[in-house]
Design an enzyme around this catalytic site. Structure first.
Site, mmCIF file in Angstrom:
data_model
loop_
_atom_site.group_PDB
_atom_site.id
_atom_site.type_symbol
_atom_site.label_atom_id
_atom_site.label_comp_id
_atom_site.label_asym_id
_atom_site.label_seq_id
_atom_site.Cartn_x
_atom_site.Cartn_y
_atom_site.Cartn_z
ATOM 1 C CB CYS A 2 48.767 72.504 -28.843
ATOM 2 S SG CYS A 2 49.562 73.047 -27.334
ATOM 3 N NE ARG A 27 45.968 74.405 -33.744
ATOM 4 C CZ ARG A 27 44.761 74.951 -33.770
ATOM 5 N NH1 ARG A 27 44.298 75.441 -34.896
ATOM 6 N NH2 ARG A 27 44.020 74.999 -32.702
ATOM 7 C CD1 TRP A 74 52.592 79.254 -28.272
ATOM 8 C CD2 TRP A 74 51.209 79.065 -26.524
ATOM 9 N NE1 TRP A 74 52.498 80.481 -27.657
ATOM 10 C CE2 TRP A 74 51.656 80.393 -26.584
ATOM 11 C CE3 TRP A 74 50.334 78.702 -25.507
ATOM 12 C CZ2 TRP A 74 51.269 81.371 -25.680
ATOM 13 C CZ3 TRP A 74 49.935 79.679 -24.587
ATOM 14 C CH2 TRP A 74 50.405 80.995 -24.690
ATOM 15 C CG ASN A 100 44.746 72.578 -28.942
ATOM 16 O OD1 ASN A 100 45.232 73.458 -28.246
ATOM 17 N ND2 ASN A 100 43.944 72.843 -29.958
ATOM 18 N N GLY A 101 44.738 72.362 -25.389
ATOM 19 C CA GLY A 101 43.792 72.984 -24.460
ATOM 20 C C GLY A 101 44.396 73.051 -23.066
ATOM 21 C CD GLU A 485 47.322 94.919 -37.520
ATOM 22 O OE1 GLU A 485 47.015 94.852 -36.326
ATOM 23 O OE2 GLU A 485 47.683 93.918 -38.167
ATOM 24 C CE LYS A 489 50.705 92.025 -37.791
ATOM 25 N NZ LYS A 489 49.285 91.967 -37.639
ATOM 26 C CD GLU A 492 52.014 89.946 -34.630
ATOM 27 O OE1 GLU A 492 51.599 89.077 -33.861
ATOM 28 O OE2 GLU A 492 51.300 90.459 -35.511
ATOM 29 C CG HIS A 508 48.217 114.607 -23.750
ATOM 30 N ND1 HIS A 508 47.965 115.753 -23.037
ATOM 31 C CD2 HIS A 508 47.515 114.709 -24.912
ATOM 32 C CE1 HIS A 508 47.118 116.509 -23.728
ATOM 33 N NE2 HIS A 508 46.842 115.903 -24.861
ATOM 34 C CE LYS A 607 47.048 83.235 -38.597
ATOM 35 N NZ LYS A 607 47.449 84.629 -38.828
#
Ligand code: M6R
Length: 612
Positions: A2, A27, A74, A100-101, A485, A489, A492, A508, A607
């Site tokens: 947020c 955010r 968010w 925010n929180g 990574e 990428k 997402e 395996h 983010k």
């Protein structure tokens, strides 16, 4: 997550708050809202969807007022919808709040407030807080600042809040604990935001509100108190941020701009820290612990997501050069275990944003148990650098694309420098070896520039595999975290299911997935595991998998087997992760664009992850 923005001054608040929300949209972006105060009272506009939806909705509405606050969300409590969007109002509608929180004990508080006759209009935890403030003010007959202070003593969790009051239309109240907040100081005006990006074009003077502080802000003045009621002297700092850092600079997306910035960001990260001719690394941020580093038992790296992948690269480097045992932990798991930590341990916390809740909690736990904590962070003045004993900034510049790119390579660069620095302190490396390594490291930015030249070829490969539903990324040694990574990428931003695996683990289990539809991306550069990776490529080809290989310039062996080869410049093994990552970033970028995805703001993500 947020983003919050507030303004009080002599200008029209709407354009400032709206532009601020667009800057903070990274955010969280599932809904947005703005409250304005003018002579006729307050106006609140809120809509599910992006800030642009709110902007369109409010086009014909009254947007006057020189006090305002806005929120981009968010979702945590309550689905993204108009009614769950912030601002939220008190029972009597006089107070409004953006937050925010997370208020963790909201359910108990809500029940109590309902029993006292409060009616709720949303499913959020935030609305409970503003009702609680109203209730305390009513019962105690105290001013709003005091009521907010008392209410904040009753809530558990994290918050950065701004509150507007219809009865006192010339003030804003702000407070924070665990979620970031910056106050911009102008002439006859103040700006409030989750980070400095909405503030930079109006003033360079900022105050970072500290945890447990509450501010009463009018046009002329600012009073900061601690939640224990002691008045604080604010420290005004000058921002180093530049406006052009926040713009796309001719690129279609922030992510692409940030990928192309890497030769520069890595150079910035090394500036003043390496002395190749002398074979010396200097890290001012951890200098005071130089002696201690000679005798530590162990390093524990804690981080999340991409930063955790950087930590895995760090593990290879630190163990190889400094010969110190390293463990790399997901902060979210580590914080809930009962790990054995001693005063002879160093914990390295890695975070781009410096605000990740799980990483912060892991730091706090390790600190309580006596470890020395180093931070590797990109955002100056964020919470994590404040929590640690010492640290090294990555200096990559603001990263706005939600998918981390230049922050990752800067983190890997700092870890490389730390590995060499520790080796230097412990005497596990000779000066001549360091001269050799640092001389090459100094030229890595140019090699990254060359790696970026593969863009057109990468785009062609992207075209061929863009419709796949799955993708495997395989690597060995330090190529394994690069594979992880690469997979993160891709998933997402393009929503293709992707997995990163150590190449030898394929047999395996994951090998069962391979058929002619399955693209398998190999990190097949010429390093100590080259021959072994070649065998793994053959195993995939034998099952008709489509092989895309990241190879060293001039490679002939892999080219005989792979369907597509993307070359990167040759480099010592220590630096391969920095180079091999580049084509993988470009690959996921192009695939996501071809699939019509929102590259900079992928669905469901934010983010900075300030909730656990
Ligand atoms: O700000 P941090 O580095 O602490 O963030 C950690 C993760 O949330 C972050 O790396 C995330 O995985 C990114 N979306 C990766 O691109």
């Amino acid at each position: 997550m947020c983003g919050i923005v507030g303004y009080i001054g002599y200008r029209e608040a709407w354009p400032i708050v709206l532009k601020g929300l667009k800057r903070l949209e990274y955010r969280g972006y599932d809904s947005a809202g703005i409250a304005l105060m003018n002579n006729g009272g307050d106006h609140i506009y809120k809509k599910a969807g992006k800030v642009a939806v709110l902007e369109e909705f409010a086009e014909t509405q009254d947007k006057s007022g020189s006090i305002g606050m806005g929120h981009t969300r968010w979702a945590t409590h309550g689905v993204p919808s108009d009614r769950n969007s912030h601002p939220h109002t008190s029972n009597n509608d006089k107070l409004s709040i953006i937050h925010n929180g997370i208020i963790e004990n909201y359910a108990t508080l809500k029940e109590e407030l309902i029993s006292r006759g409060h009616e709720f209009k949303s499913d959020t935890d935030t609305e409970v807080l503003i009702h609680l403030i109203e209730e305390i003010q009513k019962i105690e007959k105290i001013d709003l600042l005091e009521a907010v202070r008392l209410a904040l003593h009753e809530v558990n969790g994290a918050y950065a809040i701004v509150i507007m009051d219809k009865d006192n239309p010339d003030r804003l109240i702000a407070a924070r604990k665990g979620s970031p907040m910056v106050i911009g100081v102008g002439q006859g005006e103040y700006f409030i935001a989750s980070d400095a990006t909405p503030i930079i074009e109006y003033t360079k003077n900022v105050i970072y509100l500290k945890d447990g502080e509450i501010a009463l802000i009018t046009r002329e003045d600012l009073l900061i108190k601690h939640l224990d009621n002691v008045v604080q002297t604010p420290l005004i700092q000058e921002l180093e941020l530049k406006l052009e850092m926040l713009e796309k600079g001719g690129f279609d997306h922030f992510m692409l701009k940030e990928i192309y910035e890497q030769p520069r960001s890595i150079k910035d990260c090394m500036r003043g820290r390496i002395y190749p001719e002398e074979g010396k690394v200097q890290l001012g941020g951890i200098k005071e612990f130089a002696e201690k580093l000679k005798n530590i038992d162990r390093i524990i790296i804690v981080a999340c997501g991409t930063s955790w992948h950087a930590g895995l690269v760090g593990e290879y480097l630190i163990e190889e050069y400094a010969r110190i045992p390293v463990e790399v932990e997901y902060a979210s798991e580590f914080r809930y275990r009962n790990p054995i930590i001693t005063e002879k341990d160093v914990v390295i916390a890695i975070s781009q944003s410096g605000e990740t809740a799980d990483t912060m909690a892991a730091i706090e736990m390790a600190k309580e148990r006596g470890a020395t904590i180093f931070g590797i962070c990109n955002v100056a003045g964020a919470s994590i650098p404040r929590l640690t004993h010492a640290g090294v900034y990555t200096h990559a510049g603001p990263e706005i694309g939600v998918a981390s790119t230049k922050a990752f390579t800067a983190q890997v660069t700092v870890l490389t420098l730390m590995a060499f620095y520790m080796a230097q302190q412990k005497g596990t490396i000779t000066t001549s070896k360091l001269i050799e390594l640092l001389t090459e490291l100094d030229h890595i930015p140019e090699k990254i520039q060359v790696a970026l030249e593969s863009n057109d070829l990468v785009k062609e490969v992207a075209e061929k595999i863009k419709d796949s539903t799955n993708c495997l990324f395989l690597g060995r040694g330090s190529g394994f975290p690069v594979a992880l990574e690469g997979a993160l990428k891709l998933k997402e931003i393009s929503y293709i299911h992707a997995e990163g695996y150590p190449a030898a683990e394929m047999k395996h289990g994951p090998i069962a997935l391979i058929d002619e539809e399955m693209p398998v991306v190999f990190i097949a550069t010429q390093n100590s595991s080259y021959e072994k990776v070649i065998s793994n490529i053959q195993e995939v080809k034998a099952r008709k998998g489509k092989v895309i290989a990241i190879v060293t310039q001039g490679d002939t062996e892999v080219k005989k087997m792979a369907d597509y080869c993307i070359e990167i410049p040759d480099a010592k093994e220590a630096f391969l992760p920095l180079l091999a990552t580049i084509p993988l970033q470009l690959l996921s970028y192009h695939i996501a664009v071809m699939r019509g995805c929102n590259v900079d703001q992928p669905r469901n993500l934010a983010k900075s992850v300030t909730v656990e």
